[in-house]
Scaffold this active site. Sequence first.
Site, PDB file in Angstrom:
ATOM      1  CG  ASP A 197      -2.794   6.880  -3.234  1.00  0.00           C
ATOM      2  OD1 ASP A 197      -3.887   6.310  -3.373  1.00  0.00           O
ATOM      3  OD2 ASP A 197      -2.027   6.675  -2.271  1.00  0.00           O
TER       4      ASP A 197
ATOM      5  CG  ASP B 157       0.441   0.821   5.541  1.00  0.00           C
ATOM      6  OD1 ASP B 157      -0.091   0.910   4.421  1.00  0.00           O
ATOM      7  OD2 ASP B 157       0.178   1.607   6.487  1.00  0.00           O
TER       8      ASP B 157
ATOM      9  CG  HIS C 153      -1.767   1.132   1.455  1.00  0.00           C
ATOM     10  ND1 HIS C 153      -1.700   1.976   2.548  1.00  0.00           N
ATOM     11  CD2 HIS C 153      -2.783   1.585   0.690  1.00  0.00           C
ATOM     12  CE1 HIS C 153      -2.643   2.894   2.454  1.00  0.00           C
ATOM     13  NE2 HIS C 153      -3.313   2.689   1.345  1.00  0.00           N
ATOM     14  NE  ARG C 154      -1.792   5.705   1.465  1.00  0.00           N
ATOM     15  CZ  ARG C 154      -2.261   6.343   2.528  1.00  0.00           C
ATOM     16  NH1 ARG C 154      -1.448   7.082   3.258  1.00  0.00           N
ATOM     17  NH2 ARG C 154      -3.539   6.278   2.848  1.00  0.00           N
TER      18      ARG C 154
ATOM     19  CD  GLU D 171      -7.140   5.317  -4.188  1.00  0.00           C
ATOM     20  OE1 GLU D 171      -6.396   4.687  -3.408  1.00  0.00           O
ATOM     21  OE2 GLU D 171      -8.052   6.082  -3.804  1.00  0.00           O
TER      22      GLU D 171
ATOM     23  CD  GLN E 120      -7.444   0.363  -5.771  1.00  0.00           C
ATOM     24  OE1 GLN E 120      -8.170  -0.562  -5.435  1.00  0.00           O
ATOM     25  NE2 GLN E 120      -6.449   0.792  -5.014  1.00  0.00           N
TER      26      GLN E 120
ATOM     27  CG  HIS F 279      -3.146   9.194   0.419  1.00  0.00           C
ATOM     28  ND1 HIS F 279      -3.798   9.977   1.362  1.00  0.00           N
ATOM     29  CD2 HIS F 279      -3.947   8.123   0.191  1.00  0.00           C
ATOM     30  CE1 HIS F 279      -4.944   9.392   1.685  1.00  0.00           C
ATOM     31  NE2 HIS F 279      -5.059   8.273   1.003  1.00  0.00           N
TER      32      HIS F 279
ATOM     33  CD  GLU G 127      -2.931   2.232  -3.140  1.00  0.00           C
ATOM     34  OE1 GLU G 127      -4.015   2.807  -3.246  1.00  0.00           O
ATOM     35  OE2 GLU G 127      -2.026   2.645  -2.383  1.00  0.00           O
TER      36      GLU G 127
ATOM     37  CE  LYS H  69      -6.388   8.599  -2.459  1.00  0.00           C
ATOM     38  NZ  LYS H  69      -7.389   7.776  -1.716  1.00  0.00           N
TER      39      LYS H  69
HETATM   40  O1  G3P Z   1      -5.849   0.706  -2.228  1.00  0.00           O
HETATM   41  C1  G3P Z   1      -6.813   1.059  -1.335  1.00  0.00           C
HETATM   42  C2  G3P Z   1      -6.460   2.167  -0.419  1.00  0.00           C
HETATM   43  O2  G3P Z   1      -5.298   2.792  -0.850  1.00  0.00           O
HETATM   44  C3  G3P Z   1      -7.560   3.150  -0.311  1.00  0.00           C
HETATM   45  O3  G3P Z   1      -7.380   4.072   0.706  1.00  0.00           O
HETATM   46  O4  G3P Z   1      -6.919   6.336   1.493  1.00  0.00           O
HETATM   47  O5  G3P Z   1      -5.102   4.660   1.464  1.00  0.00           O
HETATM   48  O6  G3P Z   1      -5.928   5.638  -0.660  1.00  0.00           O
HETATM   49  P1  G3P Z   1      -6.270   5.217   0.736  1.00  0.00           P
HETATM   50 CA    CA Z   2      -4.617   4.529  -2.203  1.00  0.00          CA
END
Ligand code: G3P
Ligand code: CA
Length: 280
Positions: free
Chosen positions: A69, A267, A40-41, A141, A175, A82, A67, A143
């Site tokens: 953003d 994470d 994640h990120r 993503e 996504q 993000h 992932e 965003k």
């Molecule tokens: O990949 C899903 C997740 O990243 C969504 O929430 O706020 O961390 O972008 P957020």
């Molecule tokens: Ca995200």
Amino acid sequence: MKRMFLIFVMVLVMMVMYTVSTSAASNSMGKRHHVENIAHRGASGHAPENTMAAFHKAFWMKADYIEVDVQMSKDGELVIIHDTTLDRTTDGSGLVSEHTLEEMKQLDAGSWFSNEYAGEKIPTLEEVLDEFRGKIGILIELKSPELYPGIEEKVAEALKDRNMDKPRNNKIIIQSFNHDSVIKTKSLLPRVPLGVLAGMSWQDVTDEELEEFATYADYFNPNQNILNPELVERIHDKKLKIWPYTVREQEQADRLLKLGVDGIITDFPEYVYHHPRPRR
Ligand code: G3P
Ligand code: CA
């Protein structure tokens, strides 16, 4: 007899080793399947989120995907960050949309996390695609795309320029929480798998809504807290894959693995694999 017993013990040991060293879950048929490990990120528990350092860390830890953003700068460049403001993760301030790429490239996106990462920059989507294509999957993503008219077209162009809009050779998924944006992306990139993100407000999602998602998306990626065995089954019944977010504790990963999800957005990639498996 003794030989049979030895063989039995060896098989048992191998089965246990497999269980702890891979991320696998059982589906409703009791069949094991690989669970995708999505950093994640980037591996943002270990390095500043959405920086090359976090993405390299995820690659080194053998995550299956990073992932990222994506937002847009004042001059129309695709940047990886993000928040819609610069304040939390850089030494700048103000809206992303009110800064040019050149201005954002001057910022330090690493020191807030630790001095070790001082000087990390905000990457562009193009830089990430060029650096990681063919090495690790990329979950993009969109965003807050409602703030950035035309962002779907720009992302489509970046992928097409690199021949990355064909899923066969590239692990690319797009996504968004903005489902209209996902529908628009479907028309621009018909061959790229898509995901709908679903926050807590979707905890009572109906079968009809899931059926509608399945007309254009391949993934239903919910806040982990809305998932229970019944919902997992209903989502799978619609042939949607499930990649919940965001795991920050081992127990959360264990619960989701038991539920039979298809991927885990975390994470800490080591919570999904249990043991980091460094690339050689
Ligand atoms: O990949 C899903 C997740 O990243 C969504 O929430 O706020 O961390 O972008 P957020
Ligand atoms: Ca995200």
